[in-house]
Design a protein around this motif. Structure first.
Motif, mmCIF file in Angstrom:
data_model
loop_
_atom_site.group_PDB
_atom_site.id
_atom_site.type_symbol
_atom_site.label_atom_id
_atom_site.label_comp_id
_atom_site.label_asym_id
_atom_site.label_seq_id
_atom_site.Cartn_x
_atom_site.Cartn_y
_atom_site.Cartn_z
ATOM 1 N N GLN A 6 20.448 -52.682 204.025
ATOM 2 C CA GLN A 6 20.563 -54.126 204.223
ATOM 3 C C GLN A 6 19.870 -54.908 203.121
ATOM 4 O OE1 GLN A 6 18.959 -54.316 208.177
ATOM 5 N NE2 GLN A 6 20.993 -54.445 209.101
ATOM 6 N N SER A 7 18.696 -54.424 202.701
ATOM 7 C CA SER A 7 18.036 -55.109 201.591
ATOM 8 C C SER A 7 17.069 -54.165 200.901
ATOM 9 C CB SER A 7 17.311 -56.366 202.071
ATOM 10 O OG SER A 7 16.144 -55.993 202.761
ATOM 11 N N VAL A 8 16.811 -54.467 199.628
ATOM 12 C CA VAL A 8 15.870 -53.681 198.830
ATOM 13 C C VAL A 8 14.939 -54.653 198.146
ATOM 14 C CG1 VAL A 8 15.583 -51.980 197.004
ATOM 15 C CG2 VAL A 8 17.672 -51.999 198.349
ATOM 16 N N SER A 9 13.639 -54.368 198.155
ATOM 17 C CA SER A 9 12.719 -55.218 197.415
ATOM 18 C C SER A 9 11.589 -54.363 196.857
ATOM 19 C CB SER A 9 12.176 -56.337 198.304
ATOM 20 O OG SER A 9 11.834 -55.821 199.562
ATOM 21 N N GLY A 25 7.753 -49.222 190.931
ATOM 22 C CA GLY A 25 7.698 -47.828 191.369
ATOM 23 C C GLY A 25 7.639 -47.651 192.860
ATOM 24 N N SER A 26 7.547 -48.747 193.613
ATOM 25 C CA SER A 26 7.445 -48.629 195.055
ATOM 26 C C SER A 26 8.428 -49.636 195.663
ATOM 27 C CB SER A 26 5.998 -48.916 195.442
ATOM 28 O OG SER A 26 5.850 -48.904 196.811
ATOM 29 N N TYR A 27 9.401 -49.131 196.414
ATOM 30 C CA TYR A 27 10.516 -49.982 196.855
ATOM 31 C C TYR A 27 10.653 -49.953 198.367
ATOM 32 C CZ TYR A 27 11.250 -49.510 191.941
ATOM 33 O OH TYR A 27 11.034 -49.529 190.600
ATOM 34 N N LEU A 28 10.872 -51.143 198.922
ATOM 35 C CA LEU A 28 11.011 -51.290 200.376
ATOM 36 C C LEU A 28 12.497 -51.346 200.721
ATOM 37 C CD1 LEU A 28 9.332 -51.958 203.018
ATOM 38 C CD2 LEU A 28 9.921 -54.329 202.545
ATOM 39 N N LEU A 29 12.934 -50.451 201.602
ATOM 40 C CA LEU A 29 14.337 -50.435 202.025
ATOM 41 C C LEU A 29 14.411 -50.928 203.451
ATOM 42 C CD1 LEU A 29 15.677 -46.938 200.933
ATOM 43 C CD2 LEU A 29 16.039 -49.146 199.846
#
Lengths: 403, 441
Positions: A87-90, A225-229
């Motif tokens: 749904q989203s990536v940040s 380097g650190s991604y929230l899915l």
């Protein structure tokens, strides 16, 4: 039911009575405190992180050079967003229960002569605030212009969103909106969050589990380097499984840190593993302790019944009913257990004081003591029932037989 | 007499099987629980370098220049300047620096994918100081430290992973963007705790299990690693924000650990003075403001100060011993009832000439037998308990095992507990008046 003869009989078995009472006292003390510790762990595990844990996962990369940060972020954001059902990536520095990042001392004075609190800074890129599902209780939502670019691990100045718990600590009773504080830079409060747990809640004491600040920041060399899915709860583990292939495609020159790439629910589960293990040990100890105590009561009562067969026969012969005999042993047990509980309560509070010195434990509430006492009374009655029934079954004719 | 008492004890125990089982069970379970926790405790609280730990010291200074911020104790690690000054002064028998950082590792000519591993930056004295065992090759020299040589020592497990356990001395490792030559491979080495990295225990709220992690996989000269892995170093703490994160040379941060070896008390006293003088000199240069705040704990003092044994392990040990005490009371009660019921038998034996001591010895033999049986059960339960501990996701799980000392302790504790439980009932039994008993028959 006369209690006096029972007491007289017990006085003839002072030592055995005292021993079983001491056993019950110890059991009572351990039982209250163990239950209290279990509830403490349970409470800790119920921690509200303030984010939509079941919908979120984090992907961690290592082994890249900061010089390629912008390019890497762009590749990763588009690569991860292309995964089916995302749904989203940040970009974000860490999440609750994730790796420690952005912990820093903060001060209400610009020279930072006194540190008012050590807090966690969550640095989140565009859309991360909404993805996390943070609940705003005062102030406004972050706008596009709030996302500052970083020239160090913390921005030199920014609008920030702080938790209610931290606001209450820093400015008790005052409206935190618009207030300022200093840490790696100069920050102004633009909103208040209901909850946002620090990355390692409890690691700096139980009072500071919610001492976090959300800082809207632009991805770059200091935020990479650190991604929230985010995906629907039922999709999130599928999405995470597809991440490996996606990373191999868009960023083959980096190392995907599989240990630290997990759903937040998995992070949470792993985070509290020690507390769960400890709770299991405590439950085991309680079970074993109740069992041993019950067996001790059974053993001693059986002996007394055997020893007193003749007296029981005489009592039956001169008119005592089976009920009288049954109640005699039940009352005797009740008296012994009560004696144990009286000692036990004192011992329980003594143990609690010792625990308070060594651990983050509060005063033992009376309810635990009362419950333990009831449990032990019931256990005593249950344990003595078998021997007491056997005693009641002794026929009056025994009185007339000699050995 | 021993054989006779043993025979009587076995008969008595057989005579009342249920009670015997109850007593053996109580002692066995109590011993199992206490020995499981005691073994973990023994493993975690032991001396990682027996015989040597008293000669290893950790100098501490307080480099925070903010006059208003006074610390009760110095920070756990040092800033780069102080650490380098103390190391290069060479005032101790041996001295070393240690710093950890994550590094990307690729082995040339293998098809193992890139690994993120812990790199230990240290100096030549590290290996002899801490008795680090080598399988192949050796550590580097002071000259390598000086010349920033591109050399590395690797752990046994990394050697297994990359080279299948073969002698890899002379092979090349790619650390981030630099090639280093392997000059040494360690034997399996698992100090408990990872003592040279222990720091910050007082901030850990008792959650100190991480001090028992595995040693690093790659060891590189301190001077070389600052170039190889620049930008990836983590501070322990900073008194101001570092200008370039991860580049900590001359940053306002504490991040380097210093260890020194001092052979005797005289040398330790001399080093203490040297440390105080150094801090005073730094104050006069305007670099320190809290010069008086220096310390020189030895290794075991340092581990104590950091409270390395996790508080949960302490709690479990206390719980287990409280449980053992309950089992003990339980057994005393049962034995008392049992022995006193045998008043008739005691009366006959006494009337036939047995002394009080003989009665006491006979009953004690019976409880000792219960102790041995309880010990066997306790040993089995301890093994089961330890295998449960090994399945916990704690860093020290792989180290948990029952050593000879703890095996012996299991039986010693079990017999001691049962004798303790039996002493009072046996004493009471030996005091039984024979005449009264015989009359009631």
């Amino acid at each position: 039911m006369q209690i006096r003869p029972i007491i007289t009989a017990l006085r003839r078995h002072r030592l055995a009575t005292l021993l079983i009472a001491m056993e019950i006292a110890l059991a009572c003390a351990v039982l209250c405190n163990a239950c209290f510790l279990i509830m403490g762990r349970e409470q800790r595990m119920k921690l509200n992180s303030g984010v939509d844990e079941s919908s979120l996962a984090i992907v961690q990369l290592t082994g890249f050079d900061n010089a390629m940060a912008r390019d890497l972020n762009a590749r990763m954001l588009s690569g991860l967003a292309a995964i089916d059902r995302v749904q989203s990536v940040s970009v974000i520095n860490t999440v609750p229960f994730g790796p420690q990042a952005g912990a820093n001392g903060m001060s209400l004075d610009p020279a930072m002569k006194q540190i008012n609190a050590v807090i966690d800074f969550y640095l989140g890129g565009p859309s991360s605030f909404q993805s996390l599902g943070l609940k705003l209780v005062a102030g406004r939502l972050p706008q596009a212009s709030d996302y500052v670019s970083l020239s160090n691990v913390l921005p030199s100045s920014a609008q920030v969103w702080i938790t209610r718990s931290l606001a209450d600590h820093l400015w008790p009773g005052a409206d935190p909106l618009g207030k300022e504080f200093w840490s790696g830079g100069h920050y102004r409060v633009a909103g208040v969050l209901e909850h946002l747990a620090i990355a390692q809640p409890g690691s700096r004491g139980q009072y500071s589990v919610d001492w976090s600040v959300f800082v809207p920041a632009q991805p770059g060399p200091f935020l990479t380097g650190s991604y929230l899915l985010r995906a629907r709860p039922q999709d999130i583990s599928h999405v995470l499984r597809d991440v490996r292939a996606a990373v191999a495609k868009v960023a083959p020159d980096t190392v995907l840190d599989m240990d630290d790439s997990k759903t937040i629910s998995e992070f949470r589960y792993a985070y509290f593993e020690n507390d769960r293990a400890m709770a299991r040990v405590l439950v085991g100890v309680i079970a074993a302790l109740l069992l041993v105590t019950a067996l001790g009561i059974v053993g001693l009562a059986s002996f007394w019944v055997q020893q007193r067969r003749k007296q029981i026969g005489i009592r039956r012969a001169i008119g005592a009913t089976r009920g009288d005999i049954l109640r005699y042993f039940q009352t005797e047990n009740f008296l012994i257990v009560t004696m144990g509980i009286v000692f036990g309560v004192l011992l329980a509070y003594a143990l609690n004081v010792m625990l308070m010195k060594a651990y983050e434990v509060t005063h033992l509430p009376a309810a635990y003591v009362a419950t333990s006492a009831i449990v032990l009374w019931l256990l005593g009655q249950l344990a003595v029932l078998g021997p007491a029934l056997r005693a009641a079954a002794v026929p009056p004719v025994v009185a007339t037989r000699s050995v | 007499m021993f054989g006779y008492y043993l025979d009587m004890a076995i008969r008595s125990l057989k005579h009342n099987k249920v009670l015997t089982v109850l007593m053996v069970l109580a002692i066995g379970v109590g011993i199992g629980a206490s020995m499981t926790t005691l073994t973990v405790m023994h493993l975690l609280s032991g001396d990682p370098l027996p015989g040597k730990s008293a000669t290893l010291f950790r100098p501490l200074v307080d480099p925070d220049p903010t006059p208003e911020r006074t610390h009760e104790t110095p920070m756990d690690v040092m800033d780069y300047r102080s650490a380098m000054d103390l190391w290069s002064a060479h005032r101790a028998d041996r001295q070393t620096l240690v710093v950890q950082s994550p590094v990307k590792v690729v082995a040339a000519a293998t098809n193992v994918p890139p690994l993120m591993l812990m790199l230990l930056s240290t100096t030549t004295d590290f290996f002899p100081m801490f008795d680090v065992p080598f399988q192949y090759g050796s550590g580097w020299t002071a000259d390598d430290d000086e010349r920033r040589s591109r050399v590395a020592v690797i752990s046994a497990s990394l050697n297994d992973k990359l080279f299948g356990g073969a002698n890899s001395v002379g092979r090349t490792l790619h650390l981030r963007n630099t090639d280093v030559r392997i000059i040494g491979v360690l034997k399996p080495w698992r100090p408990s705790p990872l003592f040279y990295m222990v720091a910050g225990g007082r901030f850990a709220h008792g959650d100190t299990a991480d001090f028992y992690g595995k040693p690093e996989d790659v060891f590189v000269p301190f001077s070389s690693s600052l170039e190889i892995n620049d930008g990836n170093f983590q501070q322990f703490t900073c008194w101001a924000l570092p200008k370039i994160p991860g580049h900590l040379i001359d940053a306002p941060c504490e991040w380097v650990t210093v260890w020194v070896q001092l052979g005797d008390a005289g040398k330790a006293a001399a080093y203490r003075r040297f440390l105080a003088d150094y801090a005073a000199q730094q104050k006069s240069l305007g670099r320190f403001t809290h010069a008086e705040n220096t310390r020189l704990p030895n290794l075991m003092e340092w581990l104590d100060y950091n409270g390395v044994v996790p508080s949960d392990v302490h709690l479990q040990t206390w719980l287990a011993f409280a449980f053992l005490a309950i089992c003990l009371f339980n057994t005393i009660g049962l034995l008392l009832a049992k022995f006193l019921r045998r008043g008739g038998e005691i009366g006959v034996r006494r009337a036939l000439g047995a002394t009080r001591g003989a009665i006491f010895a006979q009953f004690l033999m019976e409880t000792a037998l219960v102790g041995v049986l309880g010990g066997v059960l306790g040993w089995l339960l301890t093994l089961a308990g330890l295998s449960l501990v090994r399945r916990q996701p704690t860093p020290y799980a792989d180290m948990v095992h029952l050593d000879v000392l703890m095996f012996a302790t299991t039986f010693a504790l079990s017999i001691a507990v049962s004798l303790l439980a039996g002493a009072l009932p046996a004493f009471r039994a030996s005091r039984v008046a024979p005449a009264l008993q015989l009359k009631t028959q």
